[in-house]
Design an enzyme around this catalytic site. Structure first.
Site, PDB file in Angstrom:
ATOM      1  N   VAL A  46      28.759  15.417-114.214  1.00  0.00           N
ATOM      2  CA  VAL A  46      29.535  15.144-115.430  1.00  0.00           C
ATOM      3  C   VAL A  46      31.022  15.358-115.100  1.00  0.00           C
ATOM      4  O   VAL A  46      31.368  15.626-113.961  1.00  0.00           O
ATOM      5  CB  VAL A  46      29.099  16.048-116.612  1.00  0.00           C
ATOM      6  CG1 VAL A  46      27.817  15.584-117.232  1.00  0.00           C
ATOM      7  CG2 VAL A  46      28.984  17.504-116.154  1.00  0.00           C
ATOM      8  N   LYS A  77      42.809   6.495-121.404  1.00  0.00           N
ATOM      9  CA  LYS A  77      42.616   7.484-122.472  1.00  0.00           C
ATOM     10  C   LYS A  77      43.975   7.888-123.020  1.00  0.00           C
ATOM     11  O   LYS A  77      44.838   8.348-122.269  1.00  0.00           O
ATOM     12  CB  LYS A  77      41.889   8.694-121.878  1.00  0.00           C
ATOM     13  CG  LYS A  77      41.818   9.883-122.807  1.00  0.00           C
ATOM     14  CD  LYS A  77      41.042  11.041-122.204  1.00  0.00           C
ATOM     15  CE  LYS A  77      41.178  12.273-123.080  1.00  0.00           C
ATOM     16  NZ  LYS A  77      40.540  13.453-122.492  1.00  0.00           N
ATOM     17  N   LEU A 332      34.101  24.511-110.543  1.00  0.00           N
ATOM     18  CA  LEU A 332      33.167  25.315-111.339  1.00  0.00           C
ATOM     19  C   LEU A 332      32.875  26.664-110.700  1.00  0.00           C
ATOM     20  O   LEU A 332      32.477  27.607-111.380  1.00  0.00           O
ATOM     21  CB  LEU A 332      31.863  24.531-111.546  1.00  0.00           C
ATOM     22  CG  LEU A 332      32.022  23.213-112.313  1.00  0.00           C
ATOM     23  CD1 LEU A 332      30.709  22.430-112.312  1.00  0.00           C
ATOM     24  CD2 LEU A 332      32.479  23.461-113.748  1.00  0.00           C
ATOM     25  N   THR A 343      39.788  19.807-119.554  1.00  0.00           N
ATOM     26  CA  THR A 343      40.729  20.572-118.741  1.00  0.00           C
ATOM     27  C   THR A 343      40.213  20.946-117.351  1.00  0.00           C
ATOM     28  O   THR A 343      40.994  21.394-116.508  1.00  0.00           O
ATOM     29  CB  THR A 343      41.140  21.863-119.475  1.00  0.00           C
ATOM     30  OG1 THR A 343      39.981  22.437-120.070  1.00  0.00           O
ATOM     31  CG2 THR A 343      42.157  21.575-120.543  1.00  0.00           C
TER      32      THR A 343
HETATM   33  P1  FAD Z   1      29.633  20.353-108.512  1.00  0.00           P
HETATM   34  O1  FAD Z   1      29.813  18.975-109.003  1.00  0.00           O
HETATM   35  O2  FAD Z   1      28.442  21.112-109.015  1.00  0.00           O
HETATM   36  O3  FAD Z   1      29.579  20.292-106.937  1.00  0.00           O
HETATM   37  C1  FAD Z   1      29.069  21.353-106.171  1.00  0.00           C
HETATM   38  C2  FAD Z   1      28.915  20.895-104.750  1.00  0.00           C
HETATM   39  O4  FAD Z   1      28.520  22.013-103.961  1.00  0.00           O
HETATM   40  C3  FAD Z   1      27.865  19.813-104.545  1.00  0.00           C
HETATM   41  O5  FAD Z   1      28.324  18.884-103.614  1.00  0.00           O
HETATM   42  C4  FAD Z   1      26.695  20.582-103.959  1.00  0.00           C
HETATM   43  O6  FAD Z   1      25.892  19.789-103.152  1.00  0.00           O
HETATM   44  C5  FAD Z   1      27.438  21.633-103.156  1.00  0.00           C
HETATM   45  N1  FAD Z   1      26.628  22.818-102.867  1.00  0.00           N
HETATM   46  C6  FAD Z   1      26.177  23.766-103.711  1.00  0.00           C
HETATM   47  N2  FAD Z   1      25.445  24.667-103.050  1.00  0.00           N
HETATM   48  C7  FAD Z   1      25.453  24.288-101.747  1.00  0.00           C
HETATM   49  C8  FAD Z   1      24.868  24.797-100.571  1.00  0.00           C
HETATM   50  N3  FAD Z   1      24.087  25.886-100.575  1.00  0.00           N
HETATM   51  N4  FAD Z   1      25.079  24.141 -99.421  1.00  0.00           N
HETATM   52  C9  FAD Z   1      25.859  23.012 -99.371  1.00  0.00           C
HETATM   53  N5  FAD Z   1      26.417  22.491-100.450  1.00  0.00           N
HETATM   54  C10 FAD Z   1      26.218  23.119-101.635  1.00  0.00           C
HETATM   55  N6  FAD Z   1      35.726  18.299-116.599  1.00  0.00           N
HETATM   56  C11 FAD Z   1      36.706  17.490-117.034  1.00  0.00           C
HETATM   57  O7  FAD Z   1      37.830  17.572-116.532  1.00  0.00           O
HETATM   58  N7  FAD Z   1      36.459  16.573-118.003  1.00  0.00           N
HETATM   59  C12 FAD Z   1      35.281  16.487-118.635  1.00  0.00           C
HETATM   60  O8  FAD Z   1      35.099  15.627-119.487  1.00  0.00           O
HETATM   61  C13 FAD Z   1      34.263  17.398-118.263  1.00  0.00           C
HETATM   62  N8  FAD Z   1      33.058  17.390-118.880  1.00  0.00           N
HETATM   63  C14 FAD Z   1      32.120  18.320-118.514  1.00  0.00           C
HETATM   64  C15 FAD Z   1      30.929  18.421-119.245  1.00  0.00           C
HETATM   65  C16 FAD Z   1      30.005  19.408-118.918  1.00  0.00           C
HETATM   66  C17 FAD Z   1      28.774  19.547-119.732  1.00  0.00           C
HETATM   67  C18 FAD Z   1      30.224  20.257-117.819  1.00  0.00           C
HETATM   68  C19 FAD Z   1      29.210  21.285-117.436  1.00  0.00           C
HETATM   69  C20 FAD Z   1      31.376  20.138-117.079  1.00  0.00           C
HETATM   70  C21 FAD Z   1      32.348  19.200-117.441  1.00  0.00           C
HETATM   71  N9  FAD Z   1      33.550  19.119-116.763  1.00  0.00           N
HETATM   72  C22 FAD Z   1      34.529  18.281-117.196  1.00  0.00           C
HETATM   73  C23 FAD Z   1      33.772  19.918-115.571  1.00  0.00           C
HETATM   74  C24 FAD Z   1      33.588  19.021-114.344  1.00  0.00           C
HETATM   75  O9  FAD Z   1      32.322  18.422-114.376  1.00  0.00           O
HETATM   76  C25 FAD Z   1      33.753  19.826-113.077  1.00  0.00           C
HETATM   77  O10 FAD Z   1      34.943  20.561-113.140  1.00  0.00           O
HETATM   78  C26 FAD Z   1      33.823  18.923-111.878  1.00  0.00           C
HETATM   79  O11 FAD Z   1      32.760  18.024-111.855  1.00  0.00           O
HETATM   80  C27 FAD Z   1      33.843  19.731-110.603  1.00  0.00           C
HETATM   81  O12 FAD Z   1      32.599  20.246-110.296  1.00  0.00           O
HETATM   82  P2  FAD Z   1      32.440  20.966-108.897  1.00  0.00           P
HETATM   83  O13 FAD Z   1      32.829  20.022-107.834  1.00  0.00           O
HETATM   84  O14 FAD Z   1      33.138  22.270-108.980  1.00  0.00           O
HETATM   85  O15 FAD Z   1      30.886  21.298-108.825  1.00  0.00           O
END
Ligand code: FAD
Length: 504
Positions: A46, A77, A332, A343
């Site tokens: 997401v 947007k 996250l 945000t």
């Molecule tokens: P993730 O997408 O979870 O990526 C984690 C990565 O770590 C993946 O590649 C996974 O494979 C890897 N990983 C994990 N464990 C291991 C391991 N043991 N070994 C190797 N790799 C591993 N943000 C906005 O700005 N606008 C929005 O509209 C918005 N809507 C959202 C709605 C919801 C319900 C949620 C929950 C979040 C939303 N966000 C939004 C936040 C946004 O989705 C995140 O900030 C963004 O996607 C970044 O996620 P990430 O890369 O930190 O984590």
């Protein structure tokens, strides 16, 4: 190039956070950048609505905007509509950009408060170019013309989160980042310093590095699990802890804005993309079962669902420190706040920008990490306050979840903001806090907090002059909007491949 002697930065995780980080590192540093991700684990899937600062990030990377929107099936947007937050049937927008035009030392809203009390003013929305254009489903960008003012209509994007990460992956790999597919099984720390020295994958491969960026999502594998960094839980202020996301067929209005509709125990988002609409229901599990949340979501889609619903659980809050030793959490893994004001991706961007400014050499200076953490705390807490305002100032009386939100005790920083605004419309943007005065103004007013007094200097204008000033602003906005193309037409023309593009 052998890479010897170059600083080795290991990014763990390949979601939006991981690939945004890798892209910026290869663009702006000489570091050897390695990204480890696991297809088996996947991403959160997401995060599709943004705020205008994302355009600076993409521009910094040298990304062509039209190509980017084509590849991520994106749309424009101009703001966020909040439906039902001040009671069923209510509606207001937090539109980007200015509201009206100030005069002398006074911001526009001081004159508006007076004009409103005297029955001379229209709704605040009439004085926002972004909102008027958004509601008319219009979009425009102006080229700067010498000697002529360019209308100020800031915009952000909606995009497909998976396609954005994939786009940045192509960008990063082309610029020299190395991607390793694998699952991290263990994090190794130096026995004396406690710094991370390597990560070990479950197939026994080892990846060493000088600095590690934790982009592992909610799990926070490095900063949270390996380094044991504590978490500040903000659930008592932002009580929603679950979400269900589902894309659906494109139907209905192709809005150049995100919609957030209040529901019984949370709210629902609607994000229009070129190929689908992104939807999700954010709710509080104490007040709603998952099955009911899903029913509500599915009953409120524009078209047929296009995939299985994605159920997510989260705790709102932040790691007490984002940077510890030679590890920085981005995305996250650093914490999570409501997607209510889009945000999170911005917080990824600002952590990257801050890190680039403070980029350590092979030796990490604790004083630098401390300053990073101080700035991050300030930024996160001010955004948190802005989000809390939406919940606390709700007008949904008689619904247990919303009644509880109205009764919550506010952080002192937010109490001060509310009191200052109530006392005569004073809004102060402290240091580099993210949300600007027009943002706070629209949410205050939209959720029913309207001061009955104003700055005394606003009385210095005669009634006729005041009415004329308001009419001029309103008419100027109407004229500009009338000449704009529709959002869909603009997007089609803008994203057309170069050789098919009509000059706009
Ligand atoms: P993730 O997408 O979870 O990526 C984690 C990565 O770590 C993946 O590649 C996974 O494979 C890897 N990983 C994990 N464990 C291991 C391991 N043991 N070994 C190797 N790799 C591993 N943000 C906005 O700005 N606008 C929005 O509209 C918005 N809507 C959202 C709605 C919801 C319900 C949620 C929950 C979040 C939303 N966000 C939004 C936040 C946004 O989705 C995140 O900030 C963004 O996607 C970044 O996620 P990430 O890369 O930190 O984590």
């Amino acid at each position: 190039m052998s890479g010897e002697g170059r600083q080795a930065i290991v990014v763990v995780g390949g979601g939006t956070a991981g690939w945004m980080t890798a892209a910026a590192l290869v663009r702006f540093t000489q570091a050897k950048v390695t990204l480890v991700e696991s297809d088996a684990i996947g991403t959160v899937g997401v995060g599709e609505a943004t705020i205008p600062q994302i355009r600076l990030f993409n521009a910094g990377l040298g990304i062509d905007e039209a190509e980017f929107l084509r590849e991520t099936r994106g749309s424009f947007k101009l703001g966020i509509e909040f439906a039902g937050w001040n009671g069923e049937g209510s509606r207001y927008m937090h539109a980007f950009g200015h509201i009206g035009q100030g005069r002398g030392i006074l911001p526009f809203h001081q004159y508006w408060l007076r004009a409103r009390a005297e029955g001379l003013a229209k709704d605040l929305s009439a004085y926002s170019l972004n909102e008027v254009a958004a509601r008319a489903l219009k979009m425009q960008m102006w080229r700067q013309q010498p000697g002529q003012p360019t209308p100020d209509m800031p915009c952000a994007y909606h995009f497909d989160a998976g396609l954005y990460a994939a786009y940045l992956r192509r960008y990063s790999e082309a610029a020299g980042a190395t991607r390793i597919e694998g699952k991290v099984a263990r994090v190794e720390r130096h026995p004396d310093s406690g710094l991370i020295s390597a990560i070990h994958l479950d197939d026994d491969r080892t990846i060493e590095g000088d600095f590690f960026i934790d982009c592992t999502g909610f799990r926070s594998l490095l900063l949270g699990e390996a380094l044991g960094t504590g978490f500040d839980d903000w659930t008592h202020w932002l009580p929603c802890d679950r979400a269900i996301a589902v894309p659906c067929e494109t139907r209905g209005d192709f809005t150049p804005y995100t919609r957030s509709t209040a529901r019984k125990a949370g709210w629902q988002w609607r994000i229009p993309l070129q190929h689908r609409i992104g939807n999700g229901h954010v709710y509080c599990s104490e007040f709603m079962e998952d099955a009911e949340a899903l029913d509500i979501l599915l009953a409120n889609l524009d078209g047929k669902p296009q995939a299985e619903p994605n159920q997510l659980r989260f705790t709102t809050g932040t790691r007490q420190k984002h940077w510890v030793g030679n590890c920085l959490a981005i995305g996250l893994s650093a914490g999570f706040m409501e997607p209510l004001e889009s945000t999170s991706i911005h917080l990824i961007q600002s952590s990257i920008a801050r890190f680039l400014q403070m980029l350590p050499g092979k030796q990490v200076e604790p004083a630098i990490a401390e300053e990073f953490n101080r700035q991050a705390s300030f930024e996160w807490e001010r955004i948190r306050d802005f989000l809390i305002l939406h919940y606390w100032a709700n007008g949904r009386e008689g619904e247990p979840f919303w009644d509880l939100c109205r009764a919550m005790e506010l952080p002192d920083t937010l109490t001060a903001k509310v009191e200052q605004f109530r006392a005569g419309g004073y809004i102060h943007r402290e240091h580099e806090e993210l949300f600007t005065e027009p943002g706070w103004l629209q949410v205050f007013v939209g959720q029913g907090i309207v001061p009955e007094s104003w700055h005394p200097a606003a009385d210095g204008m005669g009634d006729d002059q005041l009415a004329e000033m308001l009419a001029q602003i309103e008419q100027g906005i109407e004229r500009l909007t009338a000449d704009m193309p529709g959002h869909i037409e603009f997007l089609r023309a803008y994203c057309a491949p170069q050789d098919q593009r009509k000059s706009a």
